[in-house]
Design an enzyme around this catalytic site. Structure first.
Site, PDB file in Angstrom:
ATOM      1  N   THR A  18       0.820  -1.215   0.000  1.00  0.00           N
ATOM      2  CA  THR A  18       0.000   0.000   0.000  1.00  0.00           C
ATOM      3  C   THR A  18       0.851   1.261   0.000  1.00  0.00           C
ATOM      4  O   THR A  18       0.535   2.244  -0.651  1.00  0.00           O
ATOM      5  CB  THR A  18      -0.928   0.026   1.242  1.00  0.00           C
ATOM      6  OG1 THR A  18      -1.496  -1.268   1.408  1.00  0.00           O
ATOM      7  CG2 THR A  18      -2.035   1.040   1.093  1.00  0.00           C
ATOM      8  N   SER A 113       5.831   3.821   8.781  1.00  0.00           N
ATOM      9  CA  SER A 113       4.638   4.507   9.274  1.00  0.00           C
ATOM     10  C   SER A 113       4.356   4.216  10.744  1.00  0.00           C
ATOM     11  O   SER A 113       5.173   4.491  11.609  1.00  0.00           O
ATOM     12  CB  SER A 113       3.456   4.148   8.379  1.00  0.00           C
ATOM     13  OG  SER A 113       2.341   4.933   8.720  1.00  0.00           O
ATOM     14  N   HIS A 114       3.215   3.583  10.997  1.00  0.00           N
ATOM     15  CA  HIS A 114       2.747   3.355  12.367  1.00  0.00           C
ATOM     16  C   HIS A 114       3.238   2.024  12.923  1.00  0.00           C
ATOM     17  O   HIS A 114       2.913   1.673  14.040  1.00  0.00           O
ATOM     18  CB  HIS A 114       1.225   3.383  12.365  1.00  0.00           C
ATOM     19  CG  HIS A 114       0.676   2.490  11.285  1.00  0.00           C
ATOM     20  ND1 HIS A 114       0.762   2.823   9.953  1.00  0.00           N
ATOM     21  CD2 HIS A 114       0.115   1.270  11.348  1.00  0.00           C
ATOM     22  CE1 HIS A 114       0.243   1.834   9.237  1.00  0.00           C
ATOM     23  NE2 HIS A 114      -0.157   0.888  10.052  1.00  0.00           N
ATOM     24  N   ASP A 278       1.352   9.669  13.965  1.00  0.00           N
ATOM     25  CA  ASP A 278       2.008   8.363  13.926  1.00  0.00           C
ATOM     26  C   ASP A 278       3.506   8.459  13.682  1.00  0.00           C
ATOM     27  O   ASP A 278       4.079   9.555  13.698  1.00  0.00           O
ATOM     28  CB  ASP A 278       1.344   7.475  12.860  1.00  0.00           C
ATOM     29  CG  ASP A 278       1.687   7.925  11.452  1.00  0.00           C
ATOM     30  OD1 ASP A 278       1.884   9.136  11.251  1.00  0.00           O
ATOM     31  OD2 ASP A 278       1.759   7.066  10.549  1.00  0.00           O
ATOM     32  N   ASP A 280       5.549   8.425  11.156  1.00  0.00           N
ATOM     33  CA  ASP A 280       6.111   9.329  10.147  1.00  0.00           C
ATOM     34  C   ASP A 280       5.289  10.611   9.972  1.00  0.00           C
ATOM     35  O   ASP A 280       5.541  11.383   9.047  1.00  0.00           O
ATOM     36  CB  ASP A 280       6.252   8.601   8.803  1.00  0.00           C
ATOM     37  CG  ASP A 280       4.917   8.130   8.256  1.00  0.00           C
ATOM     38  OD1 ASP A 280       4.015   7.829   9.058  1.00  0.00           O
ATOM     39  OD2 ASP A 280       4.768   8.067   7.026  1.00  0.00           O
ATOM     40  N   ASP A 282       2.085  11.276   9.215  1.00  0.00           N
ATOM     41  CA  ASP A 282       1.026  11.535   8.242  1.00  0.00           C
ATOM     42  C   ASP A 282      -0.371  11.200   8.770  1.00  0.00           C
ATOM     43  O   ASP A 282      -1.361  11.596   8.182  1.00  0.00           O
ATOM     44  CB  ASP A 282       1.291  10.837   6.896  1.00  0.00           C
ATOM     45  CG  ASP A 282       1.461   9.335   7.023  1.00  0.00           C
ATOM     46  OD1 ASP A 282       1.415   8.809   8.156  1.00  0.00           O
ATOM     47  OD2 ASP A 282       1.651   8.680   5.982  1.00  0.00           O
ATOM     48  N   ARG A 283      -0.453  10.472   9.886  1.00  0.00           N
ATOM     49  CA  ARG A 283      -1.779  10.145  10.430  1.00  0.00           C
ATOM     50  C   ARG A 283      -2.159  11.102  11.555  1.00  0.00           C
ATOM     51  O   ARG A 283      -1.296  11.756  12.149  1.00  0.00           O
ATOM     52  CB  ARG A 283      -1.782   8.728  10.998  1.00  0.00           C
ATOM     53  CG  ARG A 283      -1.611   7.683   9.939  1.00  0.00           C
ATOM     54  CD  ARG A 283      -1.796   6.291  10.514  1.00  0.00           C
ATOM     55  NE  ARG A 283      -1.759   5.331   9.416  1.00  0.00           N
ATOM     56  CZ  ARG A 283      -2.247   4.119   9.471  1.00  0.00           C
ATOM     57  NH1 ARG A 283      -2.797   3.676  10.587  1.00  0.00           N
ATOM     58  NH2 ARG A 283      -2.175   3.314   8.433  1.00  0.00           N
ATOM     59  N   THR A 345      -7.879   1.989  -1.391  1.00  0.00           N
ATOM     60  CA  THR A 345      -7.097   2.310  -0.197  1.00  0.00           C
ATOM     61  C   THR A 345      -5.658   2.662  -0.559  1.00  0.00           C
ATOM     62  O   THR A 345      -5.039   1.968  -1.355  1.00  0.00           O
ATOM     63  CB  THR A 345      -7.122   1.092   0.745  1.00  0.00           C
ATOM     64  OG1 THR A 345      -8.468   0.885   1.148  1.00  0.00           O
ATOM     65  CG2 THR A 345      -6.258   1.299   1.962  1.00  0.00           C
ATOM     66  N   LYS A 377      -0.933  12.356   3.128  1.00  0.00           N
ATOM     67  CA  LYS A 377      -1.793  12.763   4.227  1.00  0.00           C
ATOM     68  C   LYS A 377      -0.923  13.483   5.252  1.00  0.00           C
ATOM     69  O   LYS A 377       0.298  13.325   5.257  1.00  0.00           O
ATOM     70  CB  LYS A 377      -2.535  11.574   4.816  1.00  0.00           C
ATOM     71  CG  LYS A 377      -1.673  10.419   5.241  1.00  0.00           C
ATOM     72  CD  LYS A 377      -2.560   9.260   5.665  1.00  0.00           C
ATOM     73  CE  LYS A 377      -1.753   8.037   6.014  1.00  0.00           C
ATOM     74  NZ  LYS A 377      -1.842   6.990   4.992  1.00  0.00           N
TER      75      LYS A 377
HETATM   76  C1  G1P Z   1      -3.115   1.058   5.735  1.00  0.00           C
HETATM   77  C2  G1P Z   1      -4.416   1.826   5.699  1.00  0.00           C
HETATM   78  C3  G1P Z   1      -4.467   2.707   4.464  1.00  0.00           C
HETATM   79  C4  G1P Z   1      -3.252   3.629   4.451  1.00  0.00           C
HETATM   80  C5  G1P Z   1      -1.982   2.807   4.593  1.00  0.00           C
HETATM   81  C6  G1P Z   1      -0.768   3.710   4.743  1.00  0.00           C
HETATM   82  O1  G1P Z   1      -3.025   0.228   4.594  1.00  0.00           O
HETATM   83  O2  G1P Z   1      -5.519   0.959   5.720  1.00  0.00           O
HETATM   84  O3  G1P Z   1      -5.656   3.448   4.486  1.00  0.00           O
HETATM   85  O4  G1P Z   1      -3.209   4.371   3.276  1.00  0.00           O
HETATM   86  O5  G1P Z   1      -2.052   1.973   5.737  1.00  0.00           O
HETATM   87  O6  G1P Z   1      -0.832   4.504   5.884  1.00  0.00           O
HETATM   88  P1  G1P Z   1      -3.400  -1.338   4.607  1.00  0.00           P
HETATM   89  O7  G1P Z   1      -2.563  -1.963   5.689  1.00  0.00           O
HETATM   90  O8  G1P Z   1      -4.852  -1.400   4.964  1.00  0.00           O
HETATM   91  O9  G1P Z   1      -3.100  -1.815   3.222  1.00  0.00           O
HETATM   92 ZN    ZN Z   2       2.159   7.011   8.523  1.00  0.00          ZN
END
Ligand code: G1P
Ligand code: ZN
Length: 544
Positions: A18, A113-114, A278, A280, A282-283, A345, A377
């Site tokens: 993603t 990211s998170h 989060d 990085d 962006d959340r 997504t 984001k």
């Molecule tokens: C997840 C979130 C998605 C977001 C991505 C990156 O991806 O659901 O909305 O854009 O993290 O922060 P997923 O693990 O669902 O593919």
């Molecule tokens: Zn992030």
């Protein structure tokens, strides 16, 4: 400068998900693993000789080492300038802004990211294009192809670069510019929001606040903007020092992981506003005294009230949401008479719509929202948006939310995640769901009659590219939905996400607890996917 060609053999697991390639640090530490991926990025690009590349990450374990390696490969491949955040740090939205502001060729962002950080945790790498946004699917597909056939990478023989000294350094033909990671971003925010109004509301204590940086990248950004510039008292930003392992926590801003913030906001004397971001940056998670705002509602409320914000005072062109995000923003768009797009997504799908001026605001249920100011984001942007709303409307977070529901009705929403599910079981669950789809349309379950049951596919309105298999959706006549998707960002096994949504027009029922209001849909979801039955689990790993 000596440039060496090093022979290598491909790894087979470098398909970006993603948002880029995410793996355990130990995977990235394998011989030539990072090198292969970075060289594959450059092998998939052309026309960058002498151009500039932005480089930075969320500061997690392995960030500094990876940056030194990337510098050497980028240099050997012929970039003319590298613009790097001091200490190797750049939040994802700041990196997006720096790419745009400097008209750079692109950027490499290091982050998972998170996801947790540390020697045994996660690392990630992502390429962003010249508009500042994540590379589109056709690029990541080409990158993956390249990574499966790579035979050598180029490495410049230069010493490690001092990442901590702001300023320019010349290394042979290459210019290296180390920038303060916060300056440009803080200026951008000052140009979007009414900082004078915010300063007044904060100094008069009309707005009191708490921001949880979760020991991640937004610490320095939030301290500068909220405390130094807007005058919030020292200590407003909690967990503000970025740590390589985020203090052992999950830097994911939700009620489950931002515990300290949640207990403050639901505690005895909560401040007016609370928020978290989060790993990085962006959340975002938005809270008020004793309230939590779902990300889907937050997007809808921002869209409905955008004219309160100086940068959007003239109105917004359109909005977009990822498919599993609730339909709350659709109602706002309808009322405003502007288009609303439903995308797969992942933030990359908003890029074309933003570039083309078809939308101004966009968001995802996964605690992400943003606008045309960057192409990622943006957590702190959302925080400032809400602060600006509270200041301008002179209303509490709770009152803003209640007013919104009274006008538009409430889209009761929640997501259940089953993490680390065995891959084979997860694939069987999806196959089994697929098989049921043709027979579901028209079927009734209590007061729920299936209107459509399909697999989401998206045709980009700007470049006509098609993305298939973007989640299984079951929509009901009354507007409720159940959606199933496998995550593209996990690093262990598979994560099954179940998104549940129910529309409630009746204001006397707006106070319901989401899990209770959604209880029947939750049961139905299990009937369709059998995740509990097939895995033996009794409950989701995380509910958001
Ligand atoms: C997840 C979130 C998605 C977001 C991505 C990156 O991806 O659901 O909305 O854009 O993290 O922060 P997923 O693990 O669902 O593919
Ligand atoms: Zn992030």
């Amino acid at each position: 400068m000596q440039i060496n060609s090093i022979s290598t053999t491909p790894y087979t697991d470098q398909k970006p998900g993603t948002s880029g390639l995410r793996k355990k640090v130990t995977v990235f530490q394998q011989a030539n693993y990072l090198e292969n991926f970075v060289q594959s990025i450059f092998n998939s690009l052309s026309g960058f000789q002498g151009a500039s590349l932005v480089l930075g990450g969320d500061g997690r374990y392995f960030n500094r080492q990876a940056i030194q390696t990337i510098i050497k490969i980028a240099t050997a491949n012929g970039f003319g300038e590298l613009i790097i955040g001091q200490g190797g740090l750049l939040s994802t939205p700041a990196a997006s802004h720096i790419i745009r502001k400097n008209k750079a060729f692109g950027g490499i962002i290091l982050s998972a990211s998170h996801n947790p950080g540390g020697p045994d945790e996660d690392f990630g790498i992502k390429y962003n294009v010249s508009n500042g946004g994540p590379a589109p699917e056709k690029f990541t597909d080409a990158l993956y192809e390249n990574s499966t056939t790579i035979t050598e990478y180029k490495l410049a023989e230069i010493a490690d670069i001092d990442l901590d000294k702001v300023g320019q350094q010349q290394v042979a033909e290459l210019k290296i510019t180390i920038i303060d990671p916060v300056d440009d971003y803080a200026n951008l925010m000052a140009n979007i929001f009414d900082f004078d109004l915010l300063k007044n509301c904060i100094s008069s204590k009309y707005i009191t606040l708490c921001f949880d940086a979760m020991h991640a990248i937004t610490g320095p950004y939030a301290i500068r903007i909220l405390e130094d510039i807007l005058g919030a008292p020292k200590g407003t930003v909690i967990n503000g020092i970025p740590l390589e392992d985020f203090g052992g926590g999950h830097p994911d801003p939700n009620l489950a992981h931002a515990k300290e913030l949640a207990s403050t906001m639901f505690g005895d004397a909560p401040p007016v506003f609370g928020a978290a971001s989060d790993g990085d940056g962006d959340r975002n998670m938005i809270m008020g005294a004793n309230v939590f705002v779902t990300p889907s509602d937050s997007l809808a409320i921002m869209a409905a009230n955008a004219s309160c914000i100086p940068a959007y005072a003239k109105g917004i062109a359109g909005v977009a949401r990822s498919m599993p995000t609730s339909q709350a923003v659709d109602r706002v768009a309808k009322k405003l008479g502007i288009p609303c797009f439903e995308t797969p997504t992942g933030w990359k799908y908003f890029g074309n719509l933003l570039d083309d001026g078809q939308i101004t605001l966009c968001g995802e249920e996964s605690f992400g929202s943003g606008s045309n100011h960057v192409r990622e984001k943006d957590g702190l942007w959302a925080v400032l948006f809400w602060l600006n709303l509270i200041a301008k409307k002179r209303q509490s977070v709770e009152d803003i939310v209640i007013d919104h529901w009274q006008t538009y009705g409430r889209d009761i929403y929640c997501r259940h995640d089953y993490e680390a599910v065995d891959m084979d079981i997860a694939n069987a669950i999806v196959d089994n769901l697929r098989k049921q789809l043709p027979s579901l349309a028209g079927k009734s379950f209590a007061e729920y009659t299936v209107k459509y049951a399909d697999e989401f596919s998206y045709t980009d309105p700007v470049d006509d590219s098609v993305s298939n298999n973007q989640g299984i959706r079951i929509g009901f006549e009354n507007g409720s939905r159940i959606i199933f998707r496998l995550s593209g960002t996990g690093t262990v096994g598979a994560t099954l996400r179940i998104y549940l949504e129910k529309y409630e027009a009746d204001a006397s029922k707006h106070n319901q607890d989401a899990q209770e209001a959604l209880a029947y849909l939750i049961e139905l979801a299990e009937q369709f996917c059998e995740v509990k039955k097939r895995t033996g689990r009794v409950e989701p790993t995380v509910i958001t």
